[in-house]
Design an enzyme around this catalytic site. Structure first.
Site, mmCIF file in Angstrom:
data_model
loop_
_atom_site.group_PDB
_atom_site.id
_atom_site.type_symbol
_atom_site.label_atom_id
_atom_site.label_comp_id
_atom_site.label_asym_id
_atom_site.label_seq_id
_atom_site.Cartn_x
_atom_site.Cartn_y
_atom_site.Cartn_z
ATOM 1 N N ALA A 94 0.801 -1.232 0.000
ATOM 2 C CA ALA A 94 0.000 0.000 0.000
ATOM 3 C C ALA A 94 0.838 1.289 0.000
ATOM 4 O O ALA A 94 0.650 2.156 -0.867
ATOM 5 C CB ALA A 94 -0.980 -0.045 1.175
ATOM 6 N N ARG A 137 -5.332 0.215 -8.942
ATOM 7 C CA ARG A 137 -5.613 -0.702 -7.817
ATOM 8 C C ARG A 137 -6.529 0.030 -6.830
ATOM 9 O O ARG A 137 -6.127 1.052 -6.262
ATOM 10 C CB ARG A 137 -4.307 -1.151 -7.149
ATOM 11 C CG ARG A 137 -3.387 -1.905 -8.116
ATOM 12 C CD ARG A 137 -2.366 -2.757 -7.397
ATOM 13 N NE ARG A 137 -2.968 -3.932 -6.805
ATOM 14 C CZ ARG A 137 -2.346 -4.702 -5.913
ATOM 15 N NH1 ARG A 137 -1.124 -4.400 -5.503
ATOM 16 N NH2 ARG A 137 -2.948 -5.770 -5.413
ATOM 17 N N ASP A 182 -4.141 -2.515 3.872
ATOM 18 C CA ASP A 182 -4.287 -1.696 2.660
ATOM 19 C C ASP A 182 -5.276 -0.565 2.884
ATOM 20 O O ASP A 182 -5.207 0.479 2.230
ATOM 21 C CB ASP A 182 -4.695 -2.561 1.481
ATOM 22 C CG ASP A 182 -3.501 -3.381 1.024
ATOM 23 O OD1 ASP A 182 -3.227 -4.425 1.617
ATOM 24 O OD2 ASP A 182 -2.797 -2.923 0.100
#
Ligand code: MRU
Length: 344
Positions: free
Chosen positions: A52, A93, A239
């Site tokens: 992340a 993402r 994340d």
């Protein structure tokens, strides 16, 4: 194994984002240069750069690449190019909030610019600040996390939460390395982390690089390992963390948390505040990335299931706050009940 110097994981040099290509590890350590927004997007989407905080930093520098690609244009055209790059990079993402968080920081710089030439310095300054803050958040959270580790502990980790997943300092695995740096002996059990093997390929590589003893296991072996009483604590990253402390992290984390609770083993999450999304009340509001089926039904180009078969491939899952014994950030060790509120 030859030692390499992987810090910082993401950099900007000569007009390009420079990353360690994590898809090549552990066989090859190679730095690749990403000189276009298309290459930055491809690198994030294909997990050449992953984790992340690391994708947030790469995304921020990607905006600088976009500016350099469009340099000769008027201010209005530049802003249109940067808006387009922000949209394209942001779409790569969806789960790790660090990516949109970093892009929002960059956007507030270019949206407020009054002329094109000053933008290069201003955007470079902001991206460098995002990297520097990540390194200092890692230093703080890993040292807070290390206080939860005793000498001779064995820990179980999932995915890769070391330097490779961040600007260089790591999250959960970084806490283990911090404890080792303080002289404690820690043994790492690394879940291999199907389907892309971040645990086997990257966590084991980082441990080997530092001389930290590591044992790789398939996720299916985690239940009996935890039941055996050999593991003192489980360590994962995040994340995205919702305001109530629910945590989205690499798929398999939820199962591990359930197993840890059943076995009476503490379950710890380590993440910087850039992974906290106070706009999401709970984990139910977090978008979960689903990835191509081929990642599950092929390996190294070889079919591992009948051709054309369906596959279920969420990249992340959500662990409810009630299964998490502590969330460690750069601000300290938070214990339940969790109520994360916007700071600053
Ligand atoms: O798909 P990945 O490899 O980017 O997933 C990464 C993780 O799930 C990590 O555990 C997470 O980013 C937190 S560690 C910085």
């Amino acid at each position: 194994m030859a030692r390499v110097e992987p810090l910082p994981t993401v950099r900007f040099a000569d007009g390009s984002v420079r990353i360690i290509d994590q898809t090549l590890l552990p066989s090859r350590y190679e730095i690749v240069s990403l000189a276009t927004v298309a290459l930055v997007c491809e690198a994030i989407r294909s997990l050449r750069v992953r984790g992340a905080p690391a994708i947030g930093i790469a995304g921020a520098y990607g905006i600088l690449v976009a500016l350099l690609e469009a340099r000769t244009k008027s201010l209005r055209e530049l802003c249109e190019c940067l808006a387009d790059a922000t949209r394209r990079i942001g779409a790569t993402r969806p789960t790790a909030v660090n990516l949109s968080w970093a892009l929002d920081r960059m956007r507030s710089v270019w949206e407020n610019a009054t002329e094109g030439r000053a933008m290069v310095d201003a955007l470079a300054h902001e991206a460098d600040a995002i990297l520097a803050e990540d390194l200092s958040m890692s230093a703080a959270m890993t040292s807070h996390g290390a206080t939860l580790l005793r000498s001779a502990d064995a820990v179980l980790t999932h995915c890769n939460t070391g330097g490779l997943a961040t600007g260089g300092g790591g999250t959960a695995l970084g806490a283990v390395f911090a404890a080792v740096g303080e002289g404690r002996r820690i043994h790492v059990f690394a879940n291999e982390t199907r389907p892309l093997l971040q645990g086997a390929r990257l966590t084991a590589w980082e441990c080997a690089q530092r001389g930290v003893p590591v044992t790789v296991l398939v996720e299916g072996a985690a239940a009996s390992l935890l039941a055996s009483g050999r593991v003192a604590s489980v360590w994962v990253g995040a994340d995205r963390i919702a305001a109530n402390g629910d945590v989205a992290n690499k798929v398999g984390t939820l199962g591990l948390a359930v197993l840890a609770r059943r076995a009476g083993v503490p379950f710890y999450v380590v993440a910087p505040s850039s992974s906290i999304d106070t706009s999401r009340a709970s984990g139910a509001d977090i978008p979960i990335e689903h990835r191509p089926h081929d990642e599950v039904i092929r390996f190294g180009g070889v079919a591992t299931a009948p051709e054309g078969i369906d596959a279920y491939n969420p990249a992340f899952d959500v662990t409810p706050a009630e299964l998490i014994d502590a969330i460690v950030t750069e601000r300290g060790v938070h214990r339940p009940p969790y109520h994360f509120a916007r700071v600053g």
